[in-house]
Design an enzyme around this catalytic site. Structure first.
Site, PDB file in Angstrom:
ATOM      1  N   HIS A   1      -2.750   8.207   6.169  1.00 56.23           N
ATOM      2  CA  HIS A   1      -2.919   6.921   5.487  1.00 56.23           C
ATOM      3  C   HIS A   1      -4.149   6.204   6.025  1.00 56.23           C
ATOM      4  CE1 HIS A   1      -1.893   3.162   3.503  1.00 56.23           C
ATOM      5  NE2 HIS A   1      -2.018   2.533   4.656  1.00 56.23           N
TER       6      HIS A   1
ATOM      7  N   CYS B   1       0.817  -1.220   0.000  1.00 52.41           N
ATOM      8  CA  CYS B   1       0.000   0.000   0.000  1.00 52.41           C
ATOM      9  C   CYS B   1       0.849   1.268   0.000  1.00 52.41           C
ATOM     10  CB  CYS B   1      -0.963  -0.026   1.173  1.00 52.41           C
ATOM     11  SG  CYS B   1      -2.017  -1.486   1.113  1.00 52.41           S
TER      12      CYS B   1
ATOM     13  N   HIS C   1     -10.051   1.795   0.579  1.00 53.73           N
ATOM     14  CA  HIS C   1      -8.605   1.659   0.472  1.00 53.73           C
ATOM     15  C   HIS C   1      -8.263   0.929  -0.827  1.00 53.73           C
ATOM     16  CE1 HIS C   1      -4.497   1.158   1.242  1.00 53.73           C
ATOM     17  NE2 HIS C   1      -4.514   0.198   2.135  1.00 53.73           N
TER      18      HIS C   1
END
Lengths: 119, 437
Positions: free
Chosen positions: B324, B186, B361
Site C-alpha cells: 500500500h 483508501c 495515491h
C-alpha cells in the site's frame, strides 16, 4: 488547475451556441422579450433527453413530457437552468402548471416581470 | 474469517477470475501504456498549482492525461474520443464519473463483453468506491446559499455525494444484479473487490464490475495537505518515494480502475480468458486512530494473515507483495513492520513493490489499482520496481525492495491496502488457472 470559464456572461451559458449568448446579452441590455424566448427555446432543446420524443418542430403546444421525452428529473434540470440564468425562483406549484412549451415561456416571462426592479 | 461455502463438484472453491481490466491512471489510459510505464519505472506525476497560489506546499500530483474535468460545469469537460458518454449521463455525474465510465467501458471490452451483455442482466452486479466530489458539493452548496436556499441544482446530490458512482454507473450501464458503494477511505475499492469475491463465491452473482474512481483537484486534495499528509517536494522522483528514509508524505492522484470479476461457470460458459484468479482476501481494523496507522502494523498484519488463510496458502507461497505504501512517514513504517512480521520473521523474502511511486495515491482507487497493476505485471512476466527509492528506511530492513522491474512472472501476489480509521484489506491474486466448470 481550475479552468472555469470566465468569458461568458453567465457560467451556466458556457458552451452553448453563440447565438444563445447573444440573445442573453440582448435580454440583459434591453430586456428584449424575444431574446428571452430564444434562450428558453435553446434550453429546452439542450436539456431534452437524447433519443426521445417526436422530431417535428417545437411549438407552443408541444408537450415537454409526452412529445419531447422529458421526465421529472430533466424538467427539474431545465427549470433550474432557467432559474439560475435569470435569477428567478420557480415554485413547485409553478412547475405543476407547466406542461407545454407555451406554458414554460409564459412562466419565465411572468417570473421576470415579478422580479424587483422589472419594468 | 469463515470459509466460503460455494464449491465446485470436486470440492474446489469457486474463486472468481478477473477477466477484464480498465485503466484510467496517471501512468496510462490503457493496458499497454500502463504495462510499459510499470515495467520501465516511468512515473505519471506532474507539477501542479492549485487556486493560483504558488505558496501552497503541494507541488506535484498524479495527473490523468487526455481528460479535462477541472470545471464544475459538465459542459466544459472533455475525454478521449473513443468513449461515448451521453450528455444526459454527464449532467448527473461528478468529474471522476467520467474517468469511471471510460474505465468500465475499457474493462468490458477487455473482457470481451459489450455493454449490452451486462445491461438488464440480473446476474451482473456493480460495486463502486469513491469519496464523492468535494468540488461539486462545494459548488452546489455555494450556489444554494447564494440563492438563500431558494434554488439549487436538482442533480447536486447525485453528482456529488459519496455514492455518485453507484447512482450514475448503475443507471447508465443498466445494472440489475445489485449495486453497492463502499466507503472506507483508501481501502474502499479494496473492500469492493473483497466483497465481490465473496458474493461470486457464494453464488449470489455471476459477474461483478468493481470500479474505483477519484478526481484530483484543490477540493479533493488540499485537505490532506492540511493534515500534513502530503509531500511538499517539487521533484516528482523525490515526492513519492515509498519506504525511503527521507519520504515526507504522499502525492495525490486521480483516475479510475475497473475490474471484471466472473465466476468460473459464467466465464467458462462464454469462453472468457482469465487474466488472474482472485484467490482470497482478508480484512482487519487497527482500532487505534482516526487517521494514522497503528505503528506496529497490527491490523495490516492480521489482514494479511486472514487473506492468506482465506486463499488457503502459507506466506511462503507469495512471491510478490504489492505494498500500500503511500510514502507517508507513519504509514510506510507501519506496513514495513507488518511485512516484517508476516514474512521476514519467517525467513521469507518476497519481492515488495510500491507502485504509488509511479502513480501517486488515488485514495479510494488504491486497492483496485494495485490489484489491476498486479495482474498487469503478473501477466507481463515481471515484478514492478521501486525506482524512487534511494535509502530504505530502517523499518524496511529485510524486505526485498528491487529498484528496477525484475523479469520473471510471480505466481501469487499479495496486495495490501490501508485506510483512515484503521481499515486494512488485503487480496491474494494468482496467475490464471484454466477456466473450467
Amino acid at each position: 488547475m481550475s479552468t472555469q470559464p470566465t468569458d461568458v456572461p453567465n457560467p451556466a451559458l458556457g458552451r452553448l451556441p453563440a447565438r444563445v449568448l447573444e440573445a442573453f446579452e440582448r435580454f440583459r441590455a434591453r430586456g428584449d422579450p424575444a431574446a428571452v424566448e430564444a434562450v428558453v427555446m435553446a434550453a429546452v432543446v439542450d436539456y431534452r433527453p437524447a433519443g426521445s420524443g417526436a422530431t417535428r418542430p417545437i411549438g407552443d403546444a408541444t408537450l415537454l413530457i409526452d412529445d419531447l421525452g422529458y421526465d421529472s428529473v430533466s424538467v427539474a434540470e431545465l427549470v433550474f437552468f432557467l432559474e439560475d440564468l435569470f435569477e428567478v425562483t420557480v415554485t413547485n406549484e409553478d412547475i405543476q402548471g407547466v406542461r407545454t412549451i407555451g406554458e414554460l415561456r409564459s412562466c419565465v416571462a411572468r417570473k421576470l416581470a415579478e422580479k424587483p426592479g422589472a419594468a | 474469517m469463515r470459509r466460503p461455502q460455494a464449491r465446485g463438484e470436486a470440492g474446489r472453491r469457486l474463486n472468481p477470475a478477473i477477466t477484464g481490466i480498465g485503466l484510467i491512471t496517471p501512468i496510462g489510459n490503457d493496458y499497454a501504456s500502463v504495462e510499459r510505464s510499470l515495467r520501465g519505472g516511468i512515473h505519471g506525476l506532474e507539477p501542479v498549482r492549485f487556486l493560483g497560489n504558488p505558496a501552497l506546499p503541494v507541488k506535484v500530483a498524479g495527473t490523468v492525461k487526455g481528460f479535462s474535468v477541472d470545471s464544475p460545469s459538465w459542459r466544459d469537460w472533455s475525454w478521449p474520443a473513443e468513449y461515448e458518454i451521453p450528455r444526459e449521463v454527464l449532467r448527473g455525474m461528478a468529474p471522476h464519473g467520467v474517468y469511471a465510465v471510460c474505465a468500465v467501458l475499457q474493462a468490458l471490452a477487455h473482457a470481451g463483453l459489450r455493454p449490452a451483455d451486462v445491461a438488464d442482466d440480473p446476474r451482473t452486479g456493480l460495486y463502486c468506491a469513491s469519496a464523492g466530489s468535494p468540488m461539486l458539493l462545494h459548488f452546489n452548496i455555494a450556489k444554494m446559499r447564494a440563492a438563500r436556499g431558494a434554488r439549487g441544482n436538482p442533480l447536486g446530490v447525485v453528482s456529488s455525494i459519496a455514492g455518485t458512482l453507484n447512482f450514475n454507473l448503475a443507471a447508465h450501464f443498466r445494472i440489475t444484479g445489485g449495486v453497492c458503494g463502499f466507503v472506507s477511505a483508501c481501502a474502499s475499492s479494496s473492500h469492493a473487490l473483497g466483497y465481490a469475491i465473496d458474493d461470486i463465491r457464494l453464488g449470489r452473482l455471476d459477474r461483478i464490475i468493481v470500479v474505483g474512481a477519484e478526481e484530483m483537484n484543490a477540493d479533493s486534495l488540499l485537505p490532506f495537505a492540511h493534515m500534513r499528509a502530503l509531500s511538499g517536494q517539487s521533484d516528482p522522483r523525490r515526492a513519492s518515494r515509498p519506504f525511503d528514509a527521507a519520504r515526507d508524505g504522499f502525492v495525490g492522484a486521480g483516475g479510475a480502475v475497473a475490474l471484471v470479476l466472473e465466476g468460473s461457470r459464467a466465464a467458462a460458459g462464454r469462453g472468457a480468458r482469465a487474466l488472474a484468479q482472485a484467490e482470497g482476501w482478508g480484512q482487519a481494523a487497527d482500532g487505534y486512530s482516526v487517521a494514522a496507522s497503528h505503528p506496529g502494523g497490527v491490523g495490516l498484519r492480521l489482514a494479511m494473515e486472514r487473506a492468506l488463510a482465506d486463499a488457503g496458502v502459507d506466506a511462503g507461497a507469495i512471491d510478490h507483495v504489492s505494498a500500500h505504501a503511500t510514502s507517508t512517514t507513519v504509514g510506510d513504517s507501519a506496513e514495513a513492520a507488518a511485512l516484517g512480521q508476516v514474512f521476514t520473521a519467517r525467513g521469507l523474502r518476497p519481492r515488495v513493490s510500491a507502485t504509488k511511486a509511479l502513480t501517486g495515491h488515488a485514495l479510494s482507487v488504491s486497492g483496485a489499482m494495485q490489484a489491476a497493476l498486479a495482474v498487469v505485471s503478473m501477466s507481463g512476466g515481471f515484478v514492478p520496481g521501486n525506482p524512487h527509492l534511494e535509502n530504505p528506511c530502517p523499518e524496511s530492513e529485510g524486505l526485498d525492495l528491487p529498484r528496477g522491474a525484475v523479469e520473471g512472472a510471480p505466481a501469487m501476489v499479495l496486495s495490501n491496502s490501508s485506510g483512515f480509521g484503521g481499515s486494512n484489506v488485503c487480496h491474494v491474486l494468482a496467475a490464471p488457472a484454466p477456466i473450467t466448470c
